[in-house]
Design a protein around this motif. Structure first.
Motif, PDB file in Angstrom:
ATOM      1  N   UNK A  93       0.966  -1.190  -0.063  1.00  0.00           N
ATOM      2  CA  UNK A  93      -0.081   0.016  -0.086  1.00  0.00           C
ATOM      3  C   UNK A  93       0.831   1.121  -0.008  1.00  0.00           C
ATOM      4  N   UNK A  94       0.838   2.259  -1.082  1.00  0.00           N
ATOM      5  CA  UNK A  94       1.261   3.398  -1.097  1.00  0.00           C
ATOM      6  C   UNK A  94       0.498   4.603  -0.981  1.00  0.00           C
ATOM      7  N   UNK A  95       0.924   5.528  -0.307  1.00  0.00           N
ATOM      8  CA  UNK A  95       0.189   6.928   0.162  1.00  0.00           C
ATOM      9  C   UNK A  95       0.991   7.823  -0.356  1.00  0.00           C
ATOM     10  N   UNK A  96       0.113   9.050  -0.461  1.00  0.00           N
ATOM     11  CA  UNK A  96       0.832  10.455  -0.877  1.00  0.00           C
ATOM     12  C   UNK A  96      -0.401  11.479  -0.648  1.00  0.00           C
ATOM     13  N   UNK A  97       0.070  12.578  -0.744  1.00  0.00           N
ATOM     14  CA  UNK A  97      -0.915  13.862  -0.779  1.00  0.00           C
ATOM     15  C   UNK A  97      -0.522  14.902  -1.252  1.00  0.00           C
ATOM     16  N   UNK A  98      -1.493  16.235  -1.281  1.00  0.00           N
ATOM     17  CA  UNK A  98      -1.100  17.393  -1.518  1.00  0.00           C
ATOM     18  C   UNK A  98      -1.795  18.074  -0.587  1.00  0.00           C
ATOM     19  N   UNK A  99      -1.524  19.449  -0.491  1.00  0.00           N
ATOM     20  CA  UNK A  99      -2.054  20.344   0.604  1.00  0.00           C
ATOM     21  C   UNK A  99      -3.632  20.612   0.120  1.00  0.00           C
ATOM     22  N   UNK A 100      -3.695  20.842  -1.140  1.00  0.00           N
ATOM     23  CA  UNK A 100      -5.367  21.034  -1.714  1.00  0.00           C
ATOM     24  C   UNK A 100      -5.679  19.814  -2.813  1.00  0.00           C
ATOM     25  N   UNK A 101      -6.008  20.145  -3.646  1.00  0.00           N
ATOM     26  CA  UNK A 101      -6.589  19.086  -4.781  1.00  0.00           C
ATOM     27  C   UNK A 101      -5.436  18.178  -5.418  1.00  0.00           C
ATOM     28  N   UNK A 102      -5.714  17.316  -6.029  1.00  0.00           N
ATOM     29  CA  UNK A 102      -4.742  16.339  -6.516  1.00  0.00           C
ATOM     30  C   UNK A 102      -5.237  16.541  -8.100  1.00  0.00           C
ATOM     31  N   UNK A 103      -4.126  16.647  -8.832  1.00  0.00           N
ATOM     32  CA  UNK A 103      -4.564  16.566 -10.416  1.00  0.00           C
ATOM     33  C   UNK A 103      -4.437  15.063 -11.136  1.00  0.00           C
ATOM     34  N   UNK A 104      -3.400  14.509 -10.625  1.00  0.00           N
ATOM     35  CA  UNK A 104      -3.240  13.177 -10.937  1.00  0.00           C
ATOM     36  C   UNK A 104      -2.258  12.106 -10.256  1.00  0.00           C
ATOM     37  N   UNK A 105      -2.376  10.899 -10.427  1.00  0.00           N
ATOM     38  CA  UNK A 105      -1.656  10.056  -9.457  1.00  0.00           C
ATOM     39  C   UNK A 105      -1.567   8.753 -10.550  1.00  0.00           C
ATOM     40  N   UNK A 106      -0.129   8.183 -10.414  1.00  0.00           N
ATOM     41  CA  UNK A 106       0.309   7.150 -11.153  1.00  0.00           C
ATOM     42  C   UNK A 106       1.445   6.358 -10.270  1.00  0.00           C
ATOM     43  N   UNK A 107       1.481   5.226 -10.943  1.00  0.00           N
ATOM     44  CA  UNK A 107       2.553   4.329 -10.141  1.00  0.00           C
ATOM     45  C   UNK A 107       3.498   3.871 -11.309  1.00  0.00           C
ATOM     46  N   UNK A 108       4.931   4.148 -10.834  1.00  0.00           N
ATOM     47  CA  UNK A 108       5.740   3.482 -11.673  1.00  0.00           C
ATOM     48  C   UNK A 108       6.450   2.151 -11.304  1.00  0.00           C
ATOM     49  N   UNK A 109       6.720   1.485 -12.223  1.00  0.00           N
ATOM     50  CA  UNK A 109       7.350   0.104 -11.724  1.00  0.00           C
ATOM     51  C   UNK A 109       9.031  -0.130 -12.350  1.00  0.00           C
ATOM     52  N   UNK A 110       9.494  -0.732 -11.515  1.00  0.00           N
ATOM     53  CA  UNK A 110      11.128  -1.090 -11.945  1.00  0.00           C
ATOM     54  C   UNK A 110      11.497  -2.475 -11.415  1.00  0.00           C
ATOM     55  N   UNK A 111      12.262  -3.035 -12.373  1.00  0.00           N
ATOM     56  CA  UNK A 111      12.796  -4.446 -11.898  1.00  0.00           C
ATOM     57  C   UNK A 111      13.836  -4.441 -10.902  1.00  0.00           C
TER      58      UNK A 111
END
Length: 111
Positions: A93-111
């Protein structure tokens, strides 16, 4: 003799001759190796200024996932979360935040 020399010079380069040639090894067809599937299946959600990603890795290789959050306001700082290892058959489980609204969220992958 002159005729034989003329004929020898007139043959194009690489033309077959009656001379003994080196035997070429037979061609072996190697089937292409299919790439193994990789990467966790991640689902993201946004609630107000909080972002959550749940990533499940069904594959035997470890996937290093990272949550990226882009904030709507120009003064709000975008964030790239820490890299987390999602081992074989595990869920993270990953979490993140902004002070106000969020424009976009994505997850990157690496071997």
């Amino acid at each position: 003799m002159l005729a034989a020399l003329t004929l020898l010079i007139a043959l194009p380069y690489g033309a077959p001759s009656h001379a003994v040639t080196e035997a070429k090894p037979p061609r072996v067809r190697v089937e292409g190796v299919e790439p193994r599937p990789f990467g966790s299946d991640c689902r993201t959600s946004v609630a107000g200024s909080d972002a959550v990603a749940s990533c499940h890795n069904p594959y035997p290789e470890t996937d290093r996932v990272r949550l990226h959050v882009e904030c709507e306001q120009w003064w709000d700082i975008d964030s790239d979360g820490v890299q987390v290892e999602a081992g074989p058959a595990s869920t993270v489980r990953l979490t993140g935040r902004c002070w106000k609204e969020i424009r976009s969220v994505w997850v990157s992958h690496e071997k």
